[in-house]
Design an enzyme around this catalytic site. Structure first.
Site, short mmCIF file in Angstrom:
data_model
loop_
_atom_site.label_atom_id
_atom_site.label_comp_id
_atom_site.label_asym_id
_atom_site.label_seq_id
_atom_site.Cartn_x
_atom_site.Cartn_y
_atom_site.Cartn_z
N ASP A 1 0.87 -1.16 0.00
CA ASP A 1 0.00 0.00 0.00
C ASP A 1 0.92 1.22 0.00
OD1 ASP A 1 -2.20 1.70 0.35
OD2 ASP A 1 -1.91 1.67 2.53
N ASP A 36 0.06 4.99 0.89
CA ASP A 36 -0.06 5.98 1.96
C ASP A 36 -0.08 5.32 3.32
OD1 ASP A 36 -0.31 7.96 -0.04
OD2 ASP A 36 -2.42 7.44 -0.26
#
Ligand SMILES: [Zn+2]
Length: 425
Positions: free
Chosen positions: A249, A251
């Site tokens: 992922d 952020d």
């Protein structure tokens, strides 16, 4: 398909005196022989060797190629004509799409997959491209929708950010490419011919590969490359072999969560993230980003602004010798009816995590073995996306509580990657 190998290199930087560069032994066998064996394994039966320096060493060794099951033609250039200049000498013998290797590149890749890509696009040429661990001193490509849009030769301006995409010097060309070559004049593909093609609005396509393709470079680099051949790493990374990935992922895992304003001005790498990605790179697992960016659908941020963030991230990773193999992004969001939104992106897509669409696409593109892969994220939706794709999951970050879909939990990416690599052993 016919193959041309540019075999005129001298090998001065490798300290070679009595053999030309392509004859440099790599784990006991000349590099050029390894390339010819690779081509033969994919059904290439006619090979042109463009020779110069110590040409007789090459022709004595390979003869007509029958020992390798291929037909070899030896072509000698009288004066060095650069990577592209020599090609004009055999213009009349290349009648349909043909492939080009550089005789100083150690490689093992799925030639059939690249040929299929090239056949689909039918441009003037297809270039095999990849990220590397030193983009700051490499010639870089800008690619838009699979097409080469620009070439940025090194050196790069201080403070300039870019996608880490480098020309790996493996090409497939249409005979049309000869329209862009000047016969008898020294010239280079990267510096002269490709800019000429782009300036003439000719189509060059970028075939992305995560396989092992490295030029031999200098004397210092050679032992490492030989070790990679001997350990089987070079052939293992051929796309025909399924490969595990670490899905990341973006952020809150690689970079600081920028909340409602995810633009370059707010960009910040998380501590240790580049080092962790570098460890994934060195492990032979793929490092692939899968990120939801619903702010695009909501109209808060543009595709271009998100792309700027990705350029910054790739530049910062590159400065630390790290790279991600690819970035997959979902710009969608399902709920309609807000001011400023982009209606065509307000859809129920199959890529927005927790759905596994991005991971599944990456798996198809790179032949990922999902059952041996991991998803690292800081949200329940990441854990679910990982599970939905059949991967194991690691939750990281400051999230309170736990996700029942997280197989493991760590404080940050560094610890998560160390755990995964340890577990892999
Ligand atoms: Zn989506």
């Amino acid at each position: 398909m016919q193959l041309v190998i540019l075999a005129g290199g001298k090998g001065t930087r490798l300290g070679l005196t009595d053999i030309p560069k392509p004859m440099c032994p790599i784990a006991g066998k000349p590099l050029l022989e390894r390339q010819i064996e690779l081509a033969a394994a994919y059904g290439i039966s006619e090979i042109f060797l463009l020779e110069g320096h110590l040409a007789h060493v090459i022709s004595d060794y390979f003869g007509d190629g029958s020992k390798w099951g291929v037909k070899i033609h030896h072509i000698t250039e009288d004066k060095p004509l650069g990577t592209a200049g020599a090609l004009s000498m055999i213009k009349d013998r290349l009648k349909s799409r043909f492939m080009v290797f550089y005789g100083d590149v150690v490689m093992d890749f799925d030639i059939a997959a690249m040929q299929a890509f090239d056949a689909k696009h039918q441009g003037i040429g297809s270039l095999l491209v990849h990220p590397n661990n030193h983009p700051y001193d490499s010639d870089l490509l800008e690619v838009k929708n699979g097409r080469v849009a620009a070439i940025y030769p090194k050196p790069h301006e201080e403070g300039h950010s870019y996608h880490n995409l480098v020309n790996a010097a493996v090409y497939i060309f249409s005979p049309e490419v000869f329209r862009y070559l000047e016969p008898g004049v020294p010239q280079d593909f990267g510096k002269d011919v490709f800019p000429r093609i782009l300036a003439g609005a000719g189509e060059l396509y970028a075939y992305k590969s995560a396989e092992y393709i490295k030029d031999m470079g200098t004397k210092d680099r050679l032992p490492k490359i030989c070790a990679d051949v001997e350990s089987g790493k070079v052939s293992l990374l051929n796309r025909k072999n399924p490969r595990p990935a670490v899905f990341l992922d973006r952020d809150g895992v690689l970079i600081k969560d920028m909340d409602k304003n995810p633009v370059a001005a707010n960009f910040e790498m998380l501590p240790g993230a580049a080092e962790a990605v570098k460890k994934i790179n060195e492990s032979s697992m793929l490092a692939i980003v899968a990120t939801n960016q619903p702010m695009i659908a909501k109209g808060f941020v543009s595709f271009e602004a998100v792309d700027e963030v990705h350029k910054l991230m790739e530049t910062r990773l590159g400065a630390a010798g790290a790279y991600v193999d690819d970035i997959y992004m979902c710009p969608h969001h399902p709920e309609r009816g807000f001011e400023g939104e982009i209606p065509e992106l307000k859809i129920e897509c199959d890529c927005r995590k927790p759905k596994p669409g991005m991971l599944l696409r990456a798996a198809a593109d790179y032949h990922v073995d999902l059952s041996k892969s991991w998803m690292i994220g800081d949200r329940e939706s990441d854990m679910l996306a990982g599970k939905n794709a059949g991967c194991r999951t690691v939750l990281v970050g400051q999230t309170i509580g736990s996700s029942e879909f997280a197989d493991f939990r760590f404080k940050n990416l560094v610890e998560a990657v160390d755990f995964i690599l340890e577990n892999r052993k």
